[in-house]
Every structure is written in structure tokens, then in C-alpha cells.
Design an enzyme around this catalytic site. Structure first.
Site, PDB file in Angstrom:
ATOM      1  N   SER A  52       0.816  -1.205   0.000  1.00 44.78           N
ATOM      2  CA  SER A  52       0.000   0.000   0.000  1.00 44.78           C
ATOM      3  C   SER A  52       0.856   1.265   0.000  1.00 44.78           C
ATOM      4  O   SER A  52       1.583   1.503  -0.938  1.00 44.78           O
ATOM      5  CB  SER A  52      -0.980  -0.030   1.166  1.00 44.78           C
ATOM      6  OG  SER A  52      -1.900   1.018   1.040  1.00 44.78           O
ATOM      7  N   ASP A  80      -2.314   6.395  -4.358  1.00 44.73           N
ATOM      8  CA  ASP A  80      -1.192   5.686  -3.733  1.00 44.73           C
ATOM      9  C   ASP A  80      -0.729   4.528  -4.641  1.00 44.73           C
ATOM     10  O   ASP A  80      -1.361   4.246  -5.659  1.00 44.73           O
ATOM     11  CB  ASP A  80      -1.562   5.229  -2.318  1.00 44.73           C
ATOM     12  CG  ASP A  80      -2.653   4.183  -2.260  1.00 44.73           C
ATOM     13  OD1 ASP A  80      -3.366   4.013  -3.267  1.00 44.73           O
ATOM     14  OD2 ASP A  80      -2.795   3.528  -1.215  1.00 44.73           O
ATOM     15  N   ASP A 110      -5.704   2.276  -4.404  1.00 43.52           N
ATOM     16  CA  ASP A 110      -6.999   2.093  -3.754  1.00 43.52           C
ATOM     17  C   ASP A 110      -7.395   3.356  -2.985  1.00 43.52           C
ATOM     18  O   ASP A 110      -8.508   3.457  -2.498  1.00 43.52           O
ATOM     19  CB  ASP A 110      -7.021   0.848  -2.846  1.00 43.52           C
ATOM     20  CG  ASP A 110      -5.985   0.867  -1.743  1.00 43.52           C
ATOM     21  OD1 ASP A 110      -5.171   1.818  -1.691  1.00 43.52           O
ATOM     22  OD2 ASP A 110      -5.959  -0.070  -0.923  1.00 43.52           O
ATOM     23  N   ASP A 150      -0.862   1.287  -4.802  1.00 39.19           N
ATOM     24  CA  ASP A 150      -1.795   0.233  -5.244  1.00 39.19           C
ATOM     25  C   ASP A 150      -3.145   0.815  -5.654  1.00 39.19           C
ATOM     26  O   ASP A 150      -4.106   0.081  -5.881  1.00 39.19           O
ATOM     27  CB  ASP A 150      -1.959  -0.858  -4.183  1.00 39.19           C
ATOM     28  CG  ASP A 150      -2.461  -0.350  -2.846  1.00 39.19           C
ATOM     29  OD1 ASP A 150      -2.462   0.882  -2.643  1.00 39.19           O
ATOM     30  OD2 ASP A 150      -2.858  -1.170  -1.994  1.00 39.19           O
TER      31      ASP A 150
END
Length: 560
Positions: free
Chosen positions: A142, A299, A303, A301
Site C-alpha cells: 500500500s 497511492d 486504492d 496500489d
């Protein structure tokens, strides 16, 4: 014990030469060896997360293979398609770990659908559902610093794995020898045998169609002339976010050049986290130079999405995750009522640490607001309950204060692609009526009161960190504070005693204070941190800020 493990790794012909170099470099350094081998990374509902390197307490191909063998053992008991979907982001070794996971699954006779290039969390959640997979794997850490990587595991519904399933997988992992226990076949053999296949264009296009279907004012952006600066923060957002924004008619997008290409070293910021000013600094400079209406950053990833808005004086203001959540909820409700698409008994969902201002906005529009534990899987769980009752259309929006948003039931995790689309549509709408996001936010505060939501974090690094955090939480329970900064505590809600909350047990304490302010204390589920959340309500921002500062100063000694 850990010295034996270290020696065994040293004596093994490791496939990754960098691991051998690292192990040789710490020879004779007791603390360094202990840090890598005294414990193993624990597999939980958020999967694995750790620093890259050698040993059982690091992220490397052997830890990934061991975890995947544990997952494969569980999948084999599940019937169904015997298929797992895999995606990965731009982090160091993400692609390597994803392919290693695919090789273990294929060697176990389990089919794999893997993306042919990096794709974000929502794409993994979608593919898991699209292919009716038994599980999904997303290789990412993340928004952690560059030295981290991780492995998120998803259930067949595209939601992060349940406690029960994660517990079974963890048991299987512990029975699997880290260096020799995982079955392996080469990636090429997996492809040749049809056990490993790439995610098809049909699945990718279906995701884009599902996202565009969540537009509440379709066609609006085509004629709005919105000017945008966007940063994927060297992560996986570039392709899907620009694709969707182009599709809805936004053409004037300037990408932050230093943060455009995937790069797991994240050279421009120590934390590739859209919550942190430093990560957005280059984007803000570019927005000021180009006079953009809006600056967005996703960010690694993709999400979560953070934004900065243009103020009337030409300056730019960062908008918090709570504020964007409230703005989107307000925008979606007003638009859907206006165009007759609001479902009966509409439901919105947010985490218990997110702003109560959203509850007030939901009530204003006649929407039921459900409050759930922190972690987007609990929002996904509410969508699943509606789906089971054949009422999934009632779900209109879910959010967490940490910049995670979802509109629609096509995935079961937060989605920065749909978040970016709706934020741009909202900006285009307010612009089209001669207003702005900033103006609408001020109207909301004028209508409901000046809420302020702030989060402070206290870090507890090293092997003893978890024990310190547990001790602090226990001490708060044994000696509950009667007041903070002169504000009397009128109610303590301890989510570890889940009776009365209607929610599963969780290590969260909420203090409700005289006058309406709240203080929330909880350890992070993924990092060695205790987080404190303050909600204050003042007649203006200065009053709300003064109360927050007083409460934070009163709490600090209790967390030392």
C-alpha cells in the site's frame, strides 16, 4: 533457535543472490540475525506485510511461497473453480512475488489468472469476482515506505479474507517448511499447461464499464473544460485512472513527470501516501504553475486518492479524507435525488473512526448510515449482506477517513479509480453552476457545524513495539481517564467487549466527551503505531482546532 534458522539459510543454495549477500553481511551480528529470524511475519486478514530482505521476518520469495502454499491448501478444500486471481503494483519485487505465487498455485493444480502488467487493488478485487475465483492475491504494501512489500489475500467475494479463512491459511503456513515446503513449477510450464493464464481484455474492459456506470451525472465532464494535475506516485494508477478520465471526457490532464513511471524506490517522497503533504508537493507546484482546477494523487496500489482544490485566491488547499468522503456523499445523494436514480432505503457505510458529519449529511438526505469497524472489508461485508438479501442496489457509497472511497458493488475494496472519476465529476459540476468544491464544503460546514477531524500517530518500532502498544491499551482499560483537558468523559465504548456495539470485537476505545467531542484510540492493524482520532465541533475552525490541541496534549502522556 533463530541461530539454527540463520545457519540453515546460510547453507542453502538460495535462488535470490541478494538474500545470500545480506545474510553474509550480518554474520556475527546477533541483533540483526535475531530481527530477521526470531519471529515470522504473521499472516492475518490483511495478509502479510514487512521489510524486504532475508529471513522469516522479512518479505522475500521464500516467505511468499510458504504463504501461497498455505493458501493453496485452503483453496483445495473449497471446491468451486479452483482458481486464484493475482495482481501486483510497482513495489520492489512485486512482479517477482506475484509470479512466484502463480508458480506455487499452478504446481498445486490450481488455475491462475494473473495481470500481464501492474494493476491496482480494485482490479484484483474485480478479477476475483469476474472469474469466480476461490481467492485473490494482491502484492503490495500500500502506502508504506519503499523498503516494504506485502501480500494481501482476498476471498471469493473480492473482499479481504475473513478472520476464519485467514486463520486456516495461517495454520497451513505454519505446517509448511519455509525453504522446501512449497510446491513449485516454472512460470513458463504453468503457461504451457494452461494452469497460468493472463487476465483477458474482456475482464479489464468490464471493470472500466462498471466504474463508468457509477457516474451520477454522465456526460457532464465532456463539456466542463476541467484542468487537472494527476500523480500516480510512481505506482499502479497511471493506466486505469487516465483511461477512465479520458473516457468520461477529461482531456486536459498533466501528469507529474517525476512521479509518472512505476518505481518502487519512490524517489520523490519517503512515504508514497496521498495523506502526506510531502507526497503531493510536486503535484501542488505543478498545479500552481498550470492553474489547474484540481490536483489528484493515488497511492501505489491505487486504492486511495488524495486531492488538493483551487481556492478563490488561486492558492491550493489539501482536502482531508473525511472532507472528501462527506463531499462525495453529499454530491451523490443530491445528484441521484435530482435525476431520480436514488434507490429506496439507500445505504451508505463508513468506519467508526470517520467523521460524524457524514451521519448528519446522510440523515439530511434520508440515507441510512451504517458504521463499521476500521478496515474496508467491513464495508465490503455490509455490501455482501445487502447482496444476500437481493438489495445490493441500496448501497450508494462507502468511505474511510484514510482516503478510501467506493461507489457501487462491482468490487469489495476501496477504489481510487472510481474515487478519481467522481471527484472530477463533482468538480466539473460545481464549476458548471458557478461554484466550486471549496464553496460547497464551506456551505456544508455552515449548515451542519464546523467539524474538525484530526489523526495523530505514535510509532513503536522494533520487536518490543507490539508489547508496548498492548501495555498502553491495557493501561487505558484498567485506569479509564475521567476527563481530557477538563472535558469530562461521559461515555467509554470498548469495542473489545463487542456486546452492545453490534460489531465484532476489536481493539478500539472511543471516549465521548461533554460537549460532543470524541477521542478514539486504536492500534494500527498493519503498522507498529497507535492512532488517535479527534473529532471536535466548534462555532468556527479556530475553536475546533483549539479543542483538538488541548485534547491531544492531554492524551500524549498516556501514550508515552
Amino acid at each position: 533457535m533463530y541461530m539454527d534458522d540463520y545457519k540453515r539459510w546460510m547453507e542453502t543454495d538460495l535462488e535470490d543472490p541478494a538474500l545470500k549477500v545480506e545474510l553474509e553481511s550480518i554474520s556475527g551480528q546477533q541483533e540483526q540475525i535475531k530481527d530477521r529470524f526470531a519471529v515470522a511475519l504473521k499472516f492475518g486478514t490483511a495478509g502479510l506485510r514487512g521489510v524486504l530482505g532475508a529471513g522469516s521476518n522479512r518479505m522475500n520469495i521464500y516467505v511468499v511461497r510458504q504463504a501461497t502454499q498455505g493458501l493453496a491448501n485452503w483453496v483445495k478444500t473449497q471446491g468451486g473453480n479452483q482458481l486464484v486471481a493475482i495482481s501486483y503494483d510497482s513495489r520492489i519485487n512485486s512482479d517477482v512475488f506475484a509470479k512466484n505465487a502463480a508458480c506455487v498455485l499452478a504446481a498445486n493444480g490450481i488455475h491462475v489468472r494473473i495481470y500481464d502488467a501492474l494493476m491496482p487493488v480494485p482490479a484484483l478485487s474485480f478479477a476475483t469476482r469476474y472469474y469466480k475465483a476461490n481467492a485473490g492475491i494482491m502484492v503490495t504494501a500500500s502506502h508504506n515506505p519503499a523498503k516494504y512489500n506485502g501480500y494481501k489475500a482476498y476471498g471469493p467475494d473480492g473482499c479481504q479474507m475473513t478472520d476464519e479463512a485467514a486463520g486456516i491459511v495461517y495454520e497451513q503456513i505454519q505446517k509448511t517448511d519455509i525453504l522446501t515446503g512449497a510446491k513449485m513449477m516454472s512460470f513458463e510450464d504453468g503457461l504451457a499447461q494452461g494452469l497460468i493464464e493472463y487476465v483477458g481484455d474482456d475482464c479489464k474492459e468490464a471493470l472500466y464499464d462498471a466504474i463508468k456506470a457509477r457516474s451520477v451525472r454522465p456526460g457532464l465532464c465532456k463539456r466542463a473544460g476541467l484542468k487537472l494535475v494527476y500523480s500516480p506516485l510512481n505506482g499502479s494508477g497511471l493506466v486505469p485512472v487516465t483511461r477512465i478520465l479520458n473516457d468520461i471526457g477529461i482531456q486536459d490532464i498533466t501528469i507529474v513527470p517525476e512521479q509518472k513511471d512505476p518505481d518502487g524506490n519512490f524517489p520523490t517522497c519517503p512515504y508514497p501516501n496521498p495523506e502526506i503533504f510531502e507526497a503531493l508537493r510536486l503535484g501542488l507546484q505543478l498545479a500552481e504553475k498550470s492553474g489547474a482546477d484540481l490536483m489528484l494523487a493515488t497511492d501505489p496500489d491505487a486504492d486511495r486518492v488524495g486531492i488538493a482544490i483551487k481556492c478563490p485566491d488561486g492558492s491550493y488547499e489539501l482536502v482531508s479524507g473525511n472532507e472528501v468522503g462527506v463531499l462525495l456523499l453529499d454530491y451523490i445523494c443530491a445528484a441521484r435525488i435530482e435525476n431520480g436514480t436514488m434507490p429506496q432505503n439507500a445505504v451508505a457505510v463508513k468506519s467508526i473512526v470517520s467523521t460524524p458529519l457524514a451521519d448528519a449529511v446522510a440523515a439530511h438526505y434520508g440515507v441510512e448510515m451504517r458504521n463499521v469497524l476500521t478496515g474496508f472489508k467491513w464495508i465490503g461485508d455490509q455490501i455482501a449482506k445487502l447482496e444476500a438479501a437481493n438489495e445490493v442496489e441500496r448501497f450508494i457509497f462507502g468511505f474511510e477517513e484514510s482516503y478510501g472511497y467506493l461507489a457501487g458493488s462491482y468490487v469489495r475494496d476501496k477504489d481510487a479509480i472510481v474515487g478519481s472519476m467522481l471527484i472530477c465529476e463533482m468538480a466539473a459540476y460545481y464549476r458548471s453552476i458557478g461554484s466550486s468544491i471549496k464553496e460547497r464544503l464551506e456551505q456544508i460546514y455552515a449548515q451542519y457545524g464546523r467539524y474538525l477531524n484530526k489523526v495523530d500517530s505514535y510509532e513503536f518500532p522494533g520487536l518490543s513495539g507490539m508489547d508496548k502498544m498492548a501495555g498502553i491499551m491495557q493501561s487505558l482499560r484498567n485506569n479509564p481517564p475521567a476527563e481530557f483537558a477538563g472535558y469530562k468523559v461521559i461515555k467509554v465504548t470498548d469495542y473489545q467487549k463487542s456486546e452492545g456495539t453490534g460489531l465484532p470485537a476489536a481493539n478500539v476505545l472511543i471516549y465521548t466527551l461533554e460537549g460532543g467531542a470524541t477521542v478514539v484510540v486504536r492500534p494500527s492493524g498493519t503498522e507498529p503505531k497507535i492512532k488517535t482520532y479527534f473529532t471536535t465541533l466548534g462555532k468556527d475552525l479556530a475553536e475546533a482546532e483549539a479543542q483538538k490541541d488541548a485534547l491531544a496534549n492531554a492524551l500524549k502522556p498516556l501514550l508515552a
